[in-house]
Design an enzyme around this catalytic site. Structure first.
Site, PDB file in Angstrom:
ATOM      1  CG  LEU A   1      -2.063   1.000   1.201  1.00 15.13           C
ATOM      2  CD1 LEU A   1      -3.321   0.412   1.832  1.00 15.13           C
ATOM      3  CD2 LEU A   1      -1.668   2.257   1.961  1.00 15.13           C
TER       4      LEU A   1
ATOM      5  CD  GLU B   1       1.797   0.246  -6.365  1.00 18.55           C
ATOM      6  OE1 GLU B   1       1.614   1.087  -7.269  1.00 18.55           O
ATOM      7  OE2 GLU B   1       2.774  -0.527  -6.372  1.00 18.55           O
ATOM      8  CD  GLU B   2      -2.578   5.534  -0.946  1.00 19.52           C
ATOM      9  OE1 GLU B   2      -2.364   6.681  -1.352  1.00 19.52           O
ATOM     10  OE2 GLU B   2      -3.724   5.082  -0.768  1.00 19.52           O
ATOM     11  CB  SER B   3       3.808   7.764  -0.337  1.00 20.80           C
ATOM     12  OG  SER B   3       4.366   6.698   0.423  1.00 20.80           O
TER      13      SER B   3
ATOM     14  CE1 TYR C   1      -4.027   3.243  -3.584  1.00 21.50           C
ATOM     15  CE2 TYR C   1      -5.929   1.905  -2.999  1.00 21.50           C
ATOM     16  CZ  TYR C   1      -4.773   2.566  -2.630  1.00 21.50           C
ATOM     17  OH  TYR C   1      -4.371   2.547  -1.316  1.00 21.50           O
TER      18      TYR C   1
END
Length: 779
Positions: free
Chosen positions: A625, A628-630, A736
């Site tokens: 997570l 893919e987020e940051s 996402y």
């Protein structure tokens, strides 16, 4: 990545950060590189000497001063070290660094002094020296000297086109006869170059006497492209004084419309609104002028952005009463379609979309409108109308980027109604529409699922195996693996199981031959700039290399590797996204597992293991997570305000802080890795709990919110995970969720589980043996 003729197997002892065995061509004392001779040993990725040139204690103060952006203190420190440096090679490097720092600071005399001492004496970076000496001469209005510097750049330099524009400008400033032809050629060849407006202004000046009509057109373009800048104001003054035809009121209004649109594109909404208000003052109620339609359309977009849906719809509707051109009318209909969708008035949205397709079938937004119309019929469960509408997209707009998706969805409608043979017939036609790898995996997977539903195990097995051949650890590859297991098949995973890979030192498995790339001038410039600590320039060189040779992924892999060494995982991951295809079309092996682990790294490892365990969440899901987020960038903030490693919104952070008993919580704390990982792991655990351990639903809710996922489930029921993923109506959330689940599977395989499958059922995943707690070699 190109096929290699030379087998490369290199071994390095010790930590990955200590790079040994430097390349001879980069260590040459005079800074001149030479390609490897025929028959010389292969150059491996982990043999590249990336150590900074100024890493010793003598340079410690200088590096400390120059760690951030250019500053006067940095320049002064470099010049101080330069005075005492005895080694001639290091002196050249320091002079270059001082010259570039002076360029960044706008200190032209210092820049000229240092760079002039290098002219002809630093071949590896001669283009940089020449280009910036040219810029200095240009700023001092020494046109012949500037032109001479710009003309010296080699065609393979990333600065070559910029130098051509500057050289042409020098010709124009000297009123040379060849200036007009040179500028025309550059404007035609590079219409999107950042110097294009200046080139148009200089060409317009040259043509004023010989071709006033062309000159006037160019001045109008300049005025439209750069409002209220030096060139825009110059264009306005030239047009105001035009002898036969000064700027007309209609032209002025068209320019102001262009300015307003430019402000909208660059998110300067207050400036756009001011221009719109001025334009609408000239448009009384029921005005029919063409310009009124364009102003109304812009006003509608501003209102829609401010969440004033009804007023926006009224503005878009009013455009039809004006004499606006078809491009504006079509845009207003598309805007209205979207506004009606946001207001949950699907039938009104469909009507707007149908009107756009019928009245303006060749409008740039017509294909998208037709696709949205079909999607809205699907939302309303009008399957037959939706199928017809999706096929219309394919038939009417075969070259539209939505055509493949429309055809896939036409088949999906049949699949969801249990018409598996009809779905197979539709999907069989997709071979002509799916050039991208991920789309092909998706098509093959669902063709296999349809055949499996019909009881044709043999045919479905063939398709599942094709998915694994394309990308075994991709999202659909993991699903295909599980389906094959369902069919009683034991898929061939790899020559080396994960258990055999887990103990390998990453420094021993970066066996990538980069010999051919290492011999190119662009690569040598990039590495030289990197070792000079000119990271920004080095990255631009790598970007230019990957853009020039998109099929050669080695350049991006080298850039990723260097940024990994520098402790910049977010940039490394960016480059791995560019270079992801070649080594990821197979399972990890001892030769490639090092690259895999660089692409899927484990920064903040101890923190994530601790907080995931405390929250009761599998750590590999948290790693996925965050990736893919940051991309593991702690200080990042998204356009909508999500902050930190796990991209938490302020309105989520406050209640989580209260639940966890965190006192004196500040929103800015979300930038702290400890707070972000703790809060994010807790929030993810609650989402998993709320959706019965279903990872796909929990991940989707992390992006779109739990209420949205609950609403979707109420709409289309308790579907299997793979079908749920395809039914997610938000395109962003759908993509996402696939990315996070794909990364989760890869993290599990690289560091934990020996199975490539994903536990996507309704039971919470087990803790994967937990190899996370063991001493696992990792980048």
């Amino acid at each position: 990545m190109k096929e290699k003729d030379v087998s490369c197997r290199c071994f390095v002892i010790g930590l990955l950060a200590v790079v040994m065995s430097g390349l001879a061509q980069f260590a040459a004392a005079d800074g001149v590189s030479s390609p490897p001779s025929p028959g010389s040993p292969a150059v491996c990725l982990n043999e590249i000497d990336a150590q900074p040139y100024f890493s010793g204690p003598a340079y410690a103060a200088m590096r400390g001063r120059c760690a951030d952006a250019a500053s006067a203190a940095c320049l002064a420190e470099v010049e101080k070290v330069l005075k005492t440096e005895k080694d001639p090679t290091q002196r050249r490097r320091l002079a270059f660094l001082a010259g570039m720092e002076a360029v960044d600071l706008g200190e032209r005399p210092a820049a000229k002094r240092h760079l002039s001492s290098l002219a002809g004496g630093y071949p590896l970076l001669e283009d940089y020296v020449r280009y910036h000496l040219g810029e200095i001469a240009y700023a001092d209005e020494r046109w012949p000297e500037a032109a001479e510097h710009f003309a010296a750049l080699s065609p393979d330099s990333r600065l070559f086109v910029q130098a051509q524009f500057r050289a042409a400008s020098c010709l124009a400033r000297q009123k040379r006869p060849e200036a007009a032809e040179t500028l025309e050629r550059l404007i035609a060849a590079h219409p999107d170059h950042f110097r294009i407006t200046q080139a148009k202004a200089e060409l317009a000046d040259r043509l004023s006497a010989v071709d006033p009509r062309r000159a006037r057109t160019l001045w109008l373009e300049v005025m439209s492209e750069e409002p209220k800048t030096g060139f825009g104001l110059l264009a306005e003054s030239r047009l105001a004084a035009w002898p036969k035809k000064p700027i007309t009121q209609n032209e002025r209004e068209a320019i102001r419309l262009a300015w307003a649109n430019r402000h909208m594109e660059q998110r300067r909404f207050a400036e756009a609104q001011k221009l719109v208000d001025e334009g609408l003052k000239k448009c009384p109620p029921k005005a029919s002028r063409a310009a009124c339609g364009a102003w109304l359309e812009l006003q509608g977009r501003l209102l829609a952005r401010a969440s004033k849906g009804e007023k926006a719809i009224a503005a878009f509707s009013s455009v039809a009463e004006t004499k606006a051109a078809g491009d504006v009318q079509g845009r207003a209909l598309f805007d209205r379609l979207q506004a009606e969708m946001r207001a949950d008035r699907d039938d009104a949205a469909i009507a707007a979309g149908e009107a756009l397709v019928a009245r303006y079938p060749n409008h740039p937004l017509a294909c998208e409108a037709a696709f949205l119309v079909a999607s809205l019929h699907r939302v309303e469960d009008r399957f037959d109308e939706a199928a017809v509408a999706f096929h219309r997209v394919v038939d009417k707009y075969p070259d539209c980027e939505r055509a493949a998706e429309a055809l896939w969805r036409a088949g999906w409608l049949q699949y969801r109604q249990g018409r598996y043979d009809e779905a197979e017939r539709v999907w069989a036609a997709l071979d002509a529409y799916v050039p991208e790898r991920l789309d092909r995996e998706r098509v093959l997977y669902w063709r296999a699922r349809g055949l499996q539903k019909q009881g044709d195990a043999a045919a479905s097995r063939l398709y599942y195996e094709q998915v694994l051949d394309l990308h075994p650890l991709g999202f659909y590859g993991s699903l295909a693996y599980d389906r094959l297991v369902e069919l009683g098949v034991s898929p061939s995973v790899s020559e080396a199981r994960t258990a055999d890979l887990i103990g390998l030192d990453p420094a021993d498995v970066l066996a990538l031959d980069v010999s051919a790339e290492a011999a190119t001038p662009g690569f040598q410039r990039a590495l030289e700039l990197w070792r000079l600590d000119r990271r920004r320039d080095a990255r631009r060189e790598f970007d230019a290399l990957t853009a020039a040779e998109p099929r050669n992924e080695t350049y991006a892999l080298v850039a990723a590797y260097l940024h990994h060494l520098a402790g910049e995982p977010s940039v490394a991951i960016h480059y791995f996204r560019v270079a992801i295809d070649d080594f990821m079309d197979r399972y990890p092996t001892p030769d490639t597992v090092g690259l895999w682990r660089l692409a899927y790294p484990t920064p903040y490892r101890d923190l994530i293991l601790k907080e995931a365990k405390a929250a009761g969440v599998e750590p590999w899901l948290v790693f996925a997570l965050i990736r893919e987020e940051s991309s593991f960038q702690a200080d990042i903030r998204s356009p909508v305000g999500a902050m930190g490693l796990m991209q938490i919104m302020s309105y989520t952070g406050r209640p989580v802080a209260k639940k966890l008993g965190v006192k004196k919580f500040k929103v800015s704390d979300l930038y702290q890795p400890e707070t972000s990982v703790r809060f994010g792991s807790y929030y993810l655990a609650r989402r998993l709990e709320g959706f019965g351990g279903n990872v796909a639903r929990a991940v989707a809710s992390y992006n779109a919110g739990p209420s949205a996922v609950s609403r979707w489930l109420a709409t289309f029921g308790d579907l299997p995970v793979d079908e749920f993923m395809e039914e997610i109506p938000y395109r962003e959330t759908r993509g996402y969720t696939r990315r996070v689940l794909k990364s989760w599977g890869i993290y599990r395989y690289l560091y934990g589980s020996e199975s490539p499958g994903l536990p996507l059922g309704d039971k919470p995943p087990s803790p994967v043996a937990n190899r996370a707690d063991q001493s696992v070699a990792t980048p």
